[in-house]
Design a protein around this motif. Structure first.
Motif, mmCIF file in Angstrom:
data_model
loop_
_atom_site.group_PDB
_atom_site.id
_atom_site.type_symbol
_atom_site.label_atom_id
_atom_site.label_comp_id
_atom_site.label_asym_id
_atom_site.label_seq_id
_atom_site.Cartn_x
_atom_site.Cartn_y
_atom_site.Cartn_z
ATOM 1 N N GLN A 157 -51.301 -60.728 34.728
ATOM 2 C CA GLN A 157 -51.223 -59.838 35.882
ATOM 3 C C GLN A 157 -49.808 -59.804 36.448
ATOM 4 N N GLY A 158 -49.595 -58.849 37.332
ATOM 5 C CA GLY A 158 -48.325 -58.765 38.026
ATOM 6 C C GLY A 158 -48.246 -59.771 39.151
ATOM 7 N N LEU A 159 -47.292 -59.552 40.028
ATOM 8 C CA LEU A 159 -47.099 -60.460 41.150
ATOM 9 C C LEU A 159 -47.889 -59.985 42.360
ATOM 10 N N ASP A 198 -58.785 -69.380 42.038
ATOM 11 C CA ASP A 198 -57.456 -69.676 42.565
ATOM 12 C C ASP A 198 -56.494 -70.087 41.448
ATOM 13 N N SER A 199 -57.003 -70.319 40.264
ATOM 14 C CA SER A 199 -56.142 -70.715 39.137
ATOM 15 C C SER A 199 -55.132 -69.619 38.851
ATOM 16 N N ALA A 200 -53.874 -69.978 38.857
ATOM 17 C CA ALA A 200 -52.796 -69.007 38.688
ATOM 18 C C ALA A 200 -51.470 -69.757 38.719
ATOM 19 N N VAL A 201 -50.393 -69.007 38.526
ATOM 20 C CA VAL A 201 -49.053 -69.554 38.759
ATOM 21 C C VAL A 201 -48.605 -69.079 40.134
ATOM 22 N N TYR A 202 -48.204 -70.014 40.970
ATOM 23 C CA TYR A 202 -47.760 -69.690 42.319
ATOM 24 C C TYR A 202 -46.239 -69.744 42.331
ATOM 25 N N LEU A 203 -45.638 -68.613 42.667
ATOM 26 C CA LEU A 203 -44.194 -68.471 42.627
ATOM 27 C C LEU A 203 -43.623 -68.407 44.036
ATOM 28 N N CYS A 204 -42.489 -69.023 44.186
ATOM 29 C CA CYS A 204 -41.755 -68.969 45.440
ATOM 30 C C CYS A 204 -40.417 -68.293 45.162
ATOM 31 N N ALA A 205 -39.935 -67.531 46.111
ATOM 32 C CA ALA A 205 -38.627 -66.889 45.985
ATOM 33 C C ALA A 205 -37.912 -66.931 47.322
ATOM 34 N N SER A 206 -36.609 -66.984 47.280
ATOM 35 C CA SER A 206 -35.837 -66.922 48.521
ATOM 36 C C SER A 206 -34.729 -65.890 48.374
ATOM 37 N N GLY A 240 -44.090 -54.009 40.492
ATOM 38 C CA GLY A 240 -45.023 -53.388 39.580
ATOM 39 C C GLY A 240 -45.821 -54.450 38.850
ATOM 40 N N THR A 241 -46.743 -54.025 38.019
ATOM 41 C CA THR A 241 -47.638 -54.957 37.338
ATOM 42 C C THR A 241 -47.008 -55.609 36.118
ATOM 43 N N GLY A 242 -45.817 -55.156 35.749
ATOM 44 C CA GLY A 242 -45.143 -55.756 34.606
ATOM 45 C C GLY A 242 -45.467 -55.037 33.306
ATOM 46 N N THR A 243 -44.483 -54.995 32.429
ATOM 47 C CA THR A 243 -44.644 -54.403 31.100
ATOM 48 C C THR A 243 -44.177 -55.416 30.077
ATOM 49 N N SER A 244 -45.082 -55.782 29.194
ATOM 50 C CA SER A 244 -44.748 -56.747 28.154
ATOM 51 C C SER A 244 -44.092 -56.038 26.976
#
Lengths: 117, 111
Positions: free
Chosen positions: A41-43, A86-94, B102-106
């Motif tokens: 999935q996207g972000l 809730d399983s996913a990758v949790y990303l942080c950005a600054s 966006g949802t991303g493009t692989s």
């Protein structure tokens, strides 16, 4: 210089347990963002901090999710009573801020991979 | 409101082929536009950006032009390499300091 760091890099927990995810932004970056990236999935935006305040919490999926930021630096994302979804990758950005608006790109951390069994 | 729509993947190309990944946006005001790339097993990193209409962002042979009239920011590369295999995200930064992805493009490039 040091980039955005996140800990732990991986977390496996049992359903119903609470977890805390930590983000250390780049020094001097006033804005901090949390995202969730599920498999393929996207972000998904979760929450945004400007300093220690969170003007936008609209992305938090439920009241099990909360986040805080102290000293304008470190942020903690807490998930209570974790569920398998809730399983996913949790990303942080600054990002640094210029005149109240972010003109610059976000700098991402490597993420925390959360697995809820 | 603000949003980004990008071409769905996955995209598979042969090495040296031409790449286009479409991205269109909806925004109030004058957003900044970005392409991020996520290589396998790595975090997101900025590929290129454009902050105003008609600006062209470029990096590593990739280009994208901020087209206000068509609200687009398509990513292009004239000759892709195997090392370009990654997931590409289009994003915008609006007036509310919020970023929209966006949802991303692989993309997979085969030798």
């Amino acid at each position: 210089g040091a980039g955005v760091s996140q800990s732990p890099s991986n977390k496996v927990t049992e359903k119903g347990k609470d977890v805390e995810l930590r983000c250390d932004p780049i020094s001097g970056h006033t804005a901090l963002y949390w995202y969730r990236q599920s498999l393929g999935q996207g972000l998904e935006f979760l929450i945004y901090f400007q300093g220690n305040s969170a003007p936008d919490k609209s992305g938090l999926p439920s009241d099990r999710f909360s986040a805080e930021r102290t000293g304008g630096s470190v942020s903690t994302l807490t998930i209570q009573r974790t569920q398998q979804e809730d399983s996913a990758v949790y990303l942080c950005a600054s990002t640094p801020m210029v005149s109240g608006r972010s003109y610059n790109e976000q700098f991402f951390g490597p993420g925390t991979r959360l697995t809820v069994l | 409101g603000n949003s980004v729509t990008q071409m769905e993947g996955p995209v598979t190309l042969s090495e040296e082929a031409f790449l286009t990944i479409n991205c269109t946006y909806t925004a109030t005001g004058y957003p900044s536009l970005f392409w991020y790339v996520q290589y396998p097993g790595e975090g997101l990193q900025l590929l290129l950006k454009a902050t105003k209409a008609d600006d062209k962002g470029s990096n590593k042979g990739f280009e994208a032009t901020y087209r206000k009239e068509t609200t687009s920011f398509h990513l292009e590369k004239g000759s892709v390499q195997v090392s370009d295999s990654a997931v590409y995200f289009c994003a915008l930064s609006g007036t509310g300091n919020q970023f929209y992805f966006g949802t991303g493009t692989s993309l997979t490039v085969i030798p």
